[in-house]
Design a protein around this motif. Structure first.
Motif, PDB file in Angstrom:
ATOM      1  N   ALA A   1      19.443  72.951   1.217  1.00  0.00           N
ATOM      2  CA  ALA A   1      20.470  73.386   2.169  1.00  0.00           C
ATOM      3  C   ALA A   1      20.947  74.781   1.784  1.00  0.00           C
ATOM      4  N   SER A   2      20.025  75.722   1.795  1.00  0.00           N
ATOM      5  CA  SER A   2      20.345  77.075   1.359  1.00  0.00           C
ATOM      6  C   SER A   2      19.404  78.067   2.035  1.00  0.00           C
ATOM      7  N   GLY A   3      19.939  79.210   2.397  1.00  0.00           N
ATOM      8  CA  GLY A   3      19.122  80.276   2.964  1.00  0.00           C
ATOM      9  C   GLY A   3      18.615  81.244   1.911  1.00  0.00           C
ATOM     10  N   SER A   4      18.830  80.937   0.657  1.00  0.00           N
ATOM     11  CA  SER A   4      18.434  81.822  -0.430  1.00  0.00           C
ATOM     12  C   SER A   4      16.923  81.811  -0.632  1.00  0.00           C
ATOM     13  N   HIS A   5      16.305  82.972  -0.458  1.00  0.00           N
ATOM     14  CA  HIS A   5      14.863  83.094  -0.685  1.00  0.00           C
ATOM     15  C   HIS A   5      14.539  82.888  -2.165  1.00  0.00           C
ATOM     16  N   THR A   6      15.450  83.297  -3.041  1.00  0.00           N
ATOM     17  CA  THR A   6      15.227  83.148  -4.478  1.00  0.00           C
ATOM     18  C   THR A   6      15.194  81.673  -4.861  1.00  0.00           C
ATOM     19  N   ARG A   7      16.142  80.879  -4.350  1.00  0.00           N
ATOM     20  CA  ARG A   7      16.149  79.448  -4.659  1.00  0.00           C
ATOM     21  C   ARG A   7      14.894  78.768  -4.106  1.00  0.00           C
ATOM     22  N   ALA A   8      14.520  79.111  -2.889  1.00  0.00           N
ATOM     23  CA  ALA A   8      13.318  78.518  -2.298  1.00  0.00           C
ATOM     24  C   ALA A   8      12.084  78.891  -3.117  1.00  0.00           C
TER      25      ALA A   8
ATOM     26  N   GLU B   1      11.524  61.403  -7.395  1.00  0.00           N
ATOM     27  CA  GLU B   1      11.132  62.476  -6.475  1.00  0.00           C
ATOM     28  C   GLU B   1      10.034  63.360  -7.060  1.00  0.00           C
ATOM     29  N   LEU B   2       9.902  63.349  -8.378  1.00  0.00           N
ATOM     30  CA  LEU B   2       8.825  64.057  -9.084  1.00  0.00           C
ATOM     31  C   LEU B   2       8.158  63.072 -10.041  1.00  0.00           C
ATOM     32  N   ILE B   3       6.905  63.311 -10.340  1.00  0.00           N
ATOM     33  CA  ILE B   3       6.185  62.441 -11.261  1.00  0.00           C
ATOM     34  C   ILE B   3       6.712  62.693 -12.673  1.00  0.00           C
ATOM     35  N   PRO B   4       7.118  61.593 -13.380  1.00  0.00           N
ATOM     36  CA  PRO B   4       7.658  61.777 -14.735  1.00  0.00           C
ATOM     37  C   PRO B   4       6.590  62.200 -15.731  1.00  0.00           C
TER      38      PRO B   4
ATOM     39  N   LEU C   1      19.522  83.139 -11.797  1.00  0.00           N
ATOM     40  CA  LEU C   1      18.925  83.359 -10.476  1.00  0.00           C
ATOM     41  C   LEU C   1      19.619  82.547  -9.379  1.00  0.00           C
ATOM     42  N   GLY C   2      20.463  81.581  -9.765  1.00  0.00           N
ATOM     43  CA  GLY C   2      21.253  80.861  -8.769  1.00  0.00           C
ATOM     44  C   GLY C   2      20.974  79.379  -8.628  1.00  0.00           C
ATOM     45  N   LEU C   3      20.141  78.810  -9.529  1.00  0.00           N
ATOM     46  CA  LEU C   3      19.841  77.388  -9.437  1.00  0.00           C
ATOM     47  C   LEU C   3      19.468  76.860 -10.817  1.00  0.00           C
ATOM     48  N   PRO C   4      20.261  75.937 -11.383  1.00  0.00           N
ATOM     49  CA  PRO C   4      19.906  75.337 -12.682  1.00  0.00           C
ATOM     50  C   PRO C   4      18.676  74.435 -12.520  1.00  0.00           C
ATOM     51  N   LEU C   5      17.519  75.049 -12.468  1.00  0.00           N
ATOM     52  CA  LEU C   5      16.278  74.387 -12.083  1.00  0.00           C
ATOM     53  C   LEU C   5      15.853  73.287 -13.044  1.00  0.00           C
ATOM     54  N   LEU C   6      15.978  73.507 -14.344  1.00  0.00           N
ATOM     55  CA  LEU C   6      15.514  72.497 -15.303  1.00  0.00           C
ATOM     56  C   LEU C   6      16.307  71.199 -15.175  1.00  0.00           C
ATOM     57  N   ALA C   7      17.621  71.308 -15.041  1.00  0.00           N
ATOM     58  CA  ALA C   7      18.456  70.115 -14.857  1.00  0.00           C
ATOM     59  C   ALA C   7      18.123  69.426 -13.540  1.00  0.00           C
ATOM     60  N   LEU C   8      17.884  70.206 -12.495  1.00  0.00           N
ATOM     61  CA  LEU C   8      17.533  69.633 -11.193  1.00  0.00           C
ATOM     62  C   LEU C   8      16.210  68.882 -11.275  1.00  0.00           C
ATOM     63  N   MET C   9      15.204  69.468 -11.920  1.00  0.00           N
ATOM     64  CA  MET C   9      13.913  68.786 -12.030  1.00  0.00           C
ATOM     65  C   MET C   9      14.033  67.499 -12.839  1.00  0.00           C
TER      66      MET C   9
ATOM     67  N   GLU D   1       9.416  76.366  -4.927  1.00  0.00           N
ATOM     68  CA  GLU D   1       7.990  76.475  -4.590  1.00  0.00           C
ATOM     69  C   GLU D   1       7.153  76.707  -5.843  1.00  0.00           C
ATOM     70  N   GLU D   2       7.569  77.670  -6.662  1.00  0.00           N
ATOM     71  CA  GLU D   2       6.791  78.006  -7.857  1.00  0.00           C
ATOM     72  C   GLU D   2       6.788  76.870  -8.879  1.00  0.00           C
ATOM     73  N   ALA D   3       7.796  75.980  -8.815  1.00  0.00           N
ATOM     74  CA  ALA D   3       7.835  74.820  -9.703  1.00  0.00           C
ATOM     75  C   ALA D   3       7.028  73.645  -9.138  1.00  0.00           C
ATOM     76  N   GLY D   4       6.444  73.833  -7.950  1.00  0.00           N
ATOM     77  CA  GLY D   4       5.606  72.795  -7.358  1.00  0.00           C
ATOM     78  C   GLY D   4       6.367  71.668  -6.698  1.00  0.00           C
ATOM     79  N   ILE D   5       7.585  71.926  -6.260  1.00  0.00           N
ATOM     80  CA  ILE D   5       8.404  70.901  -5.615  1.00  0.00           C
ATOM     81  C   ILE D   5       8.240  71.014  -4.102  1.00  0.00           C
ATOM     82  N   ALA D   6       7.877  69.905  -3.457  1.00  0.00           N
ATOM     83  CA  ALA D   6       7.736  69.875  -2.001  1.00  0.00           C
ATOM     84  C   ALA D   6       9.121  69.708  -1.371  1.00  0.00           C
ATOM     85  N   PHE D   7       9.453  70.587  -0.446  1.00  0.00           N
ATOM     86  CA  PHE D   7      10.765  70.539   0.187  1.00  0.00           C
ATOM     87  C   PHE D   7      10.711  71.287   1.511  1.00  0.00           C
ATOM     88  N   THR D   8      11.735  71.095   2.308  1.00  0.00           N
ATOM     89  CA  THR D   8      11.927  71.907   3.503  1.00  0.00           C
ATOM     90  C   THR D   8      13.289  72.585   3.380  1.00  0.00           C
ATOM     91  N   VAL D   9      13.509  73.594   4.178  1.00  0.00           N
ATOM     92  CA  VAL D   9      14.774  74.338   4.150  1.00  0.00           C
ATOM     93  C   VAL D   9      15.532  74.085   5.442  1.00  0.00           C
TER      94      VAL D   9
END
Length: 196
Positions: free
Chosen positions: A5-12, A193-196, A177-185, A16-24
């Motif tokens: 739920a974000s228009g941030s190109h950086t977050r998207a 939602e991701l393979i352990p 960069l605007g998203l605590p990615l490691l905690a989210l993953m 994407e680069e972490a291999g997470i399937a999502f829509t915006v």
């Protein structure tokens, strides 16, 4: 299904680069009105980032039953002053001059919502110290960076040319960069939602 739920190109790009399937799906939120309202209640930038992240996720979640909606927001605080994305190059210049030779804090919050209810959140901060750069350097930087400076709350992109502005950085790169990615993953793995 995961929705950002974000228009941030950086977050998207990070997802994407972490291999997470999502829509915006961008949430319609008047962020400035929310910040103004919360400023009267709290001077805690972490709380403001969390509220904004949750509000974005909830707005989208109400339209997408069953989906896991991720909202995120970031606040920049320097000596008690909050900074937003600059409106134009002059505002970016003024902001960078205000941050020059000072330490500021970037706080990023991420909230996961399902069916309108918050199911998880994480907030993290990083400290960044800008060097005492010359105005000549600043003008050259703004010329080279172009419109990219308008898409960042700090008027810089640490992952690119903006790295030249800094003397010291303490904290998680993804948080900056605007998203605590490691905690989210980690959360996504724990919830299937991701393979352990």
């Amino acid at each position: 299904m995961i929705i950002l739920a974000s228009g941030s190109h950086t977050r998207a790009r990070m997802l994407e680069e972490a291999g997470i399937a999502f829509t915006v799906e961008v949430a319609a939120v008047d962020e400035q009105a929310v910040k103004d309202s919360l400023a009267a209640e709290t001077r805690n930038p972490a709380r403001v980032a969390e509220v904004l992240a949750e509000l974005k996720a909830v707005r989208v979640s109400t339209r997408r039953p069953g989906a896991l909606v991720i909202g995120a927001d970031q606040m920049l605080d320097c000596d008690g002053a909050w900074f937003d994305k600059p409106a134009d190059r002059d505002a970016a210049r003024a902001q960078l001059l205000a941050l020059r030779h000072k330490t500021h804090r970037l706080t990023s919050s991420v909230v996961a919502v399902r069916d309108g209810r918050r199911v998880w959140h994480h907030t993290e901060s990083a400290k960044l110290t800008m060097r005492n750069f010359s105005e000549g350097f600043l003008d050259r930087y703004l010329e080279q960076a172009g419109a990219a400076v308008l898409s960042s709350v700090g008027a810089y992109q640490l992952e690119g040319l903006g790295a030249q502005l800094f003397l010291q950085v303490e904290g998680d790169f993804f948080t900056i960069l605007g998203l605590p990615l490691l905690a989210l993953m980690d959360f996504l793995r724990e919830n299937g939602e991701l393979i352990p």
